[in-house]
Design a protein around this motif. Structure first.
Motif, mmCIF file in Angstrom:
data_model
loop_
_atom_site.group_PDB
_atom_site.id
_atom_site.type_symbol
_atom_site.label_atom_id
_atom_site.label_comp_id
_atom_site.label_asym_id
_atom_site.label_seq_id
_atom_site.Cartn_x
_atom_site.Cartn_y
_atom_site.Cartn_z
ATOM 1 N N PRO A 40 88.933 -19.575 -17.963
ATOM 2 C CA PRO A 40 89.995 -19.378 -18.935
ATOM 3 C C PRO A 40 90.364 -20.703 -19.593
ATOM 4 N N CYS A 41 90.887 -20.622 -20.790
ATOM 5 C CA CYS A 41 91.280 -21.817 -21.551
ATOM 6 C C CYS A 41 92.773 -21.708 -21.864
ATOM 7 N N THR A 42 93.401 -22.844 -22.066
ATOM 8 C CA THR A 42 94.808 -22.816 -22.481
ATOM 9 C C THR A 42 94.956 -22.021 -23.777
ATOM 10 N N SER A 43 93.926 -22.018 -24.617
ATOM 11 C CA SER A 43 93.998 -21.246 -25.869
ATOM 12 C C SER A 43 94.073 -19.738 -25.598
ATOM 13 N N ASP A 44 93.464 -19.259 -24.492
ATOM 14 C CA ASP A 44 93.621 -17.843 -24.136
ATOM 15 C C ASP A 44 95.091 -17.541 -23.855
ATOM 16 N N GLY A 64 88.880 -14.547 -23.745
ATOM 17 C CA GLY A 64 87.821 -15.403 -23.225
ATOM 18 C C GLY A 64 86.867 -15.930 -24.268
ATOM 19 N N HIS A 65 86.520 -17.233 -24.124
ATOM 20 C CA HIS A 65 85.503 -17.820 -25.002
ATOM 21 C C HIS A 65 84.670 -18.871 -24.268
ATOM 22 N N GLU A 66 84.819 -18.962 -22.936
ATOM 23 C CA GLU A 66 84.016 -19.926 -22.182
ATOM 24 C C GLU A 66 83.143 -19.164 -21.193
ATOM 25 N N ALA A 67 81.829 -19.145 -21.434
ATOM 26 C CA ALA A 67 80.935 -18.389 -20.553
ATOM 27 C C ALA A 67 79.518 -18.942 -20.588
ATOM 28 N N THR A 165 80.773 -25.546 -22.893
ATOM 29 C CA THR A 165 81.034 -24.521 -23.910
ATOM 30 C C THR A 165 82.295 -24.800 -24.722
ATOM 31 N N ASP A 166 83.281 -25.466 -24.101
ATOM 32 C CA ASP A 166 84.546 -25.703 -24.802
ATOM 33 C C ASP A 166 85.127 -27.085 -24.475
ATOM 34 N N MET A 167 85.408 -27.373 -23.203
ATOM 35 C CA MET A 167 86.146 -28.595 -22.863
ATOM 36 C C MET A 167 85.440 -29.858 -23.378
ATOM 37 N N VAL A 168 84.138 -29.944 -23.136
ATOM 38 C CA VAL A 168 83.431 -31.171 -23.533
ATOM 39 C C VAL A 168 83.357 -31.259 -25.054
#
Ligand code: NDP
Ligand code: ZN
Length: 368
Positions: A40-44, A64-67, A165-168
């Motif tokens: 999960p992301c803070t954006s979720d 969800g967008h990180e997988a 997928t997102d953080m980096v």
């Protein structure tokens, strides 16, 4: 009969939970991926619980967008990927055949309404979960698969691949937009997982001194590991004063905003030197305006550049970042502090992300 699969979003009881949705369709240049790990992301949390939700119909929302995962179906026009391949799904998966992509701003790239780029297309490069179901689903549709997927290299861990997928990409987008030059002094305002990757990006780009602003001990520890030279706790007094004093009132060459609310721009404008750069990757979900203080803005004439961006996406971006991981430039797996197992646990991970216990940086949910 329509095949139904599990997904996480608003359920029949009006709560965040597991529900059943229709299996997503698949075009000839698309694939369906079975996720093996998600985060999960803070954006979720902004999307689901925020004041300005990003979708008008929460009932339809699948978060969800990180997988990362394994391809289970592939369209006949997909050339470089096949069923059984392990893949990394960038959270930004634009349509590469539209005007925004040709202009070089693929974060706004959607071909849904034709070739043209419209103002209302802003941020449509991130489709999960805005214009299609998010990735907290048993099957994920990836459009333009040859341009939007990356192979998962064998020597990159599940945890690191998922963080790519997102953080980096988000943290590094922040550092890149800050236009850091060798030896620069940089401030990173907010050192959750996004800010921590901005610290790592700034260090790799050659920053001399990096102020990391945050308070959670686990985050300040990691910030030092990723390259921060100075830790500032914004509870210990005014961030502006603390950073100006530490720099003999010179301020910093570049500021990356990765936390806080609208007022964080007041800090950024005040600590950034004239002709310096401010790079925002923080999602502001409250209020109508972002304040720009007149003094720090030098009566509106200060030569300070503000850039803001969604994280860069697509295949090449993911491949470049996976290379950074594979060859040891950055280890994003250190961001993972909490581990969950099983599809239902996605809800627990999301709720943890909402509550933000002080020992949390980033949770992961393993699905195989
Ligand atoms: P976290 O909530 O984990 O981290 C936020 C950080 O901001 C914490 O370090 C917190 O400090 C710090 N902070 C809070 N208030 C202040 C303040 N007044 N001054 C300085 N620092 C402050 O968030 P994430 O790292 O997960 O995400 C950060 C942002 O990035 C979110 O808004 C998210 O939606 C956005 N995002 C943007 C993306 C993009 O593409 N641009 C993609 C992904 C996320 P403390 O240590 O005290 O908690
Ligand atoms: Zn995100």
């Amino acid at each position: 009969m329509v095949e139904k699969i599990k997904a996480v979003g608003l359920n029949d009881k009006g709560e965040l939970g597991v529900k059943y949705v229709e299996k997503p369709p698949m075009g000839s240049d698309e694939v369906l991926v079975r996720p093996t790990a998600v985060a999960p992301c803070t954006s979720d949390i902004h999307a689901f619980f925020g004041e300005d939700t990003i979708t008008e119909d929460l009932g339809k929302l699948v978060l969800g967008h990180e997988a990362i995962g394994v391809i289970v179906e592939a369209g006949e026009d997909v050339k470089d990927f096949k069923v059984g391949d392990k893949v990394v799904i960038p959270c930004t998966t634009p349509d590469w055949n539209c005007e925004a992509a040709q202009l070089g701003c693929h974060i706004n790239a959607t071909a849904d309404d034709g070739y043209d780029m419209y103002v209302q297309d802003m941020l449509t490069g991130i489709k999960y979960p805005n214009t299609k179901m998010g990735v907290f689903c048993e099957l994920i549709n990836v459009s333009q698969a040859d341009l939007n997927l990356a192979h998962h290299p064998e020597d990159v861990s599940v945890e690191s691949a998922l963080m790519v997928t997102d953080m980096v990409t988000t943290g590094f987008t922040g550092a890149e937009n800050a236009k850091i030059e060798t030896g620069d002094t940089v401030a990173v305002l907010g050192i959750g997982p996004v800010g921590l990757m901005a610290v790592a990006g700034a260090a790799i780009m050659g920053a001399g001194r990096i102020f990391a602003v945050g308070s959670r001990p686990i985050c300040t520890e990691l910030a030092r590991e990723y390259g921060a030279t100075d830790i500032i706790d914004y509870h210990d007094g005014d961030t502006i004063q603390q950073i100006l004093e530490a720099t003999d009132m010179k301020g910093v060459d570049a500021t990356i905003i990765a936390g806080g609310n609208n007022d964080i721009f007041i800090d950024a404008m005040n600590i950034t030197r004239p002709s310096g750069n401010i790079s925002n990757i923080n999602m502001i979900s409250k209020g109508d305006t972002i304040p720009l203080p007149v003094d720090a803005f030098a009566f509106g004439l200060a030569d300070k550049t503000i850039r803001s961006s969604l994280c860069l996406g697509g295949r090449r971006r993911a491949e470049q970042l996976l290379k950074m991981v594979k060859y040891g430039r950055v280890d994003p797996s250190k961001l993972i502090t909490h581990k969950f197992h099983g599809f239902e646990a996605i809800v627990d991970a999301l709720l943890m992300m909402k509550d933000k216990p002080r020992d949390l940086v980033k949770p992961i949910v393993y699905l195989d």
